[in-house]
Design a protein around this motif. Structure first.
Motif, PDB file in Angstrom:
ATOM      1  N   ASN A 133     -35.637 -50.329 -14.326  1.00 27.99           N
ATOM      2  CA  ASN A 133     -36.366 -50.706 -15.537  1.00 27.99           C
ATOM      3  C   ASN A 133     -35.613 -50.379 -16.817  1.00 27.99           C
ATOM      4  O   ASN A 133     -36.163 -50.541 -17.904  1.00 27.99           O
ATOM      5  CB  ASN A 133     -37.736 -50.031 -15.550  1.00 27.99           C
ATOM      6  N   ASP A 134     -34.382 -49.940 -16.711  1.00 25.74           N
ATOM      7  CA  ASP A 134     -33.590 -49.649 -17.901  1.00 25.74           C
ATOM      8  C   ASP A 134     -32.992 -50.940 -18.441  1.00 25.74           C
ATOM      9  O   ASP A 134     -32.289 -51.661 -17.748  1.00 25.74           O
ATOM     10  CB  ASP A 134     -32.457 -48.667 -17.583  1.00 25.74           C
ATOM     11  N   ASP A 135     -33.276 -51.234 -19.729  1.00 25.01           N
ATOM     12  CA  ASP A 135     -32.735 -52.436 -20.348  1.00 25.01           C
ATOM     13  C   ASP A 135     -31.526 -52.125 -21.219  1.00 25.01           C
ATOM     14  O   ASP A 135     -30.696 -52.986 -21.484  1.00 25.01           O
ATOM     15  CB  ASP A 135     -33.798 -53.126 -21.197  1.00 25.01           C
ATOM     16  N   CYS A 136     -31.462 -50.910 -21.712  1.00 28.53           N
ATOM     17  CA  CYS A 136     -30.351 -50.536 -22.588  1.00 28.53           C
ATOM     18  C   CYS A 136     -30.067 -49.042 -22.390  1.00 28.53           C
ATOM     19  O   CYS A 136     -30.882 -48.307 -21.846  1.00 28.53           O
ATOM     20  CB  CYS A 136     -30.708 -50.817 -24.042  1.00 28.53           C
ATOM     21  N   PRO A 137     -28.919 -48.598 -22.865  1.00 31.24           N
ATOM     22  CA  PRO A 137     -28.613 -47.171 -22.731  1.00 31.24           C
ATOM     23  C   PRO A 137     -29.564 -46.312 -23.574  1.00 31.24           C
ATOM     24  O   PRO A 137     -30.122 -46.778 -24.562  1.00 31.24           O
ATOM     25  CB  PRO A 137     -27.181 -47.038 -23.255  1.00 31.24           C
ATOM     26  N   ALA A 138     -29.739 -45.098 -23.184  1.00 32.24           N
ATOM     27  CA  ALA A 138     -30.588 -44.172 -23.933  1.00 32.24           C
ATOM     28  C   ALA A 138     -29.944 -43.882 -25.283  1.00 32.24           C
ATOM     29  O   ALA A 138     -28.729 -43.778 -25.403  1.00 32.24           O
ATOM     30  CB  ALA A 138     -30.781 -42.884 -23.150  1.00 32.24           C
ATOM     31  N   PRO A 139     -30.758 -43.755 -26.321  1.00 32.41           N
ATOM     32  CA  PRO A 139     -30.189 -43.441 -27.642  1.00 32.41           C
ATOM     33  C   PRO A 139     -29.603 -42.037 -27.673  1.00 32.41           C
ATOM     34  O   PRO A 139     -30.123 -41.125 -27.017  1.00 32.41           O
ATOM     35  CB  PRO A 139     -31.385 -43.547 -28.584  1.00 32.41           C
ATOM     36  N   GLU A 140     -28.537 -41.910 -28.426  1.00 32.74           N
ATOM     37  CA  GLU A 140     -27.898 -40.587 -28.533  1.00 32.74           C
ATOM     38  C   GLU A 140     -28.723 -39.712 -29.466  1.00 32.74           C
ATOM     39  O   GLU A 140     -29.192 -40.161 -30.503  1.00 32.74           O
ATOM     40  CB  GLU A 140     -26.483 -40.738 -29.062  1.00 32.74           C
ATOM     41  N   LYS A 141     -28.873 -38.454 -29.116  1.00 33.81           N
ATOM     42  CA  LYS A 141     -29.608 -37.512 -29.943  1.00 33.81           C
ATOM     43  C   LYS A 141     -28.690 -36.997 -31.038  1.00 33.81           C
ATOM     44  O   LYS A 141     -27.503 -36.776 -30.822  1.00 33.81           O
ATOM     45  CB  LYS A 141     -30.124 -36.348 -29.112  1.00 33.81           C
TER      46      LYS A 141
END
Length: 60
Positions: free
Chosen positions: A49-57
């Protein structure tokens, strides 16, 4: 013959053979031809279900 002696003789012979055959069967089942696709699908399920990479913190 005592019950313990009888069960011990059974465990030393037939149960050991059964457990060995069961272990070999599980190994053969896991590495059977055609199972690579199933294992790859299972390994990638968490990313389905991942459409894009996780945002960087942001670090402070």
């Amino acid at each position: 013959m005592e019950l313990y002696t009888l069960l011990r003789a059974f465990a030393d012979s037939w149960m050991l053979l059964f457990m060995t055959l069961f272990f070999v069967g599980v190994i053969l089942f896991a590495f059977r031809p055609g199972s690579r696709r199933v294992h790859q699908e299972t390994a990638g399920m968490i990313f389905r279900n991942d459409d894009c990479p996780a945002p960087e913190k942001e670090t402070r």
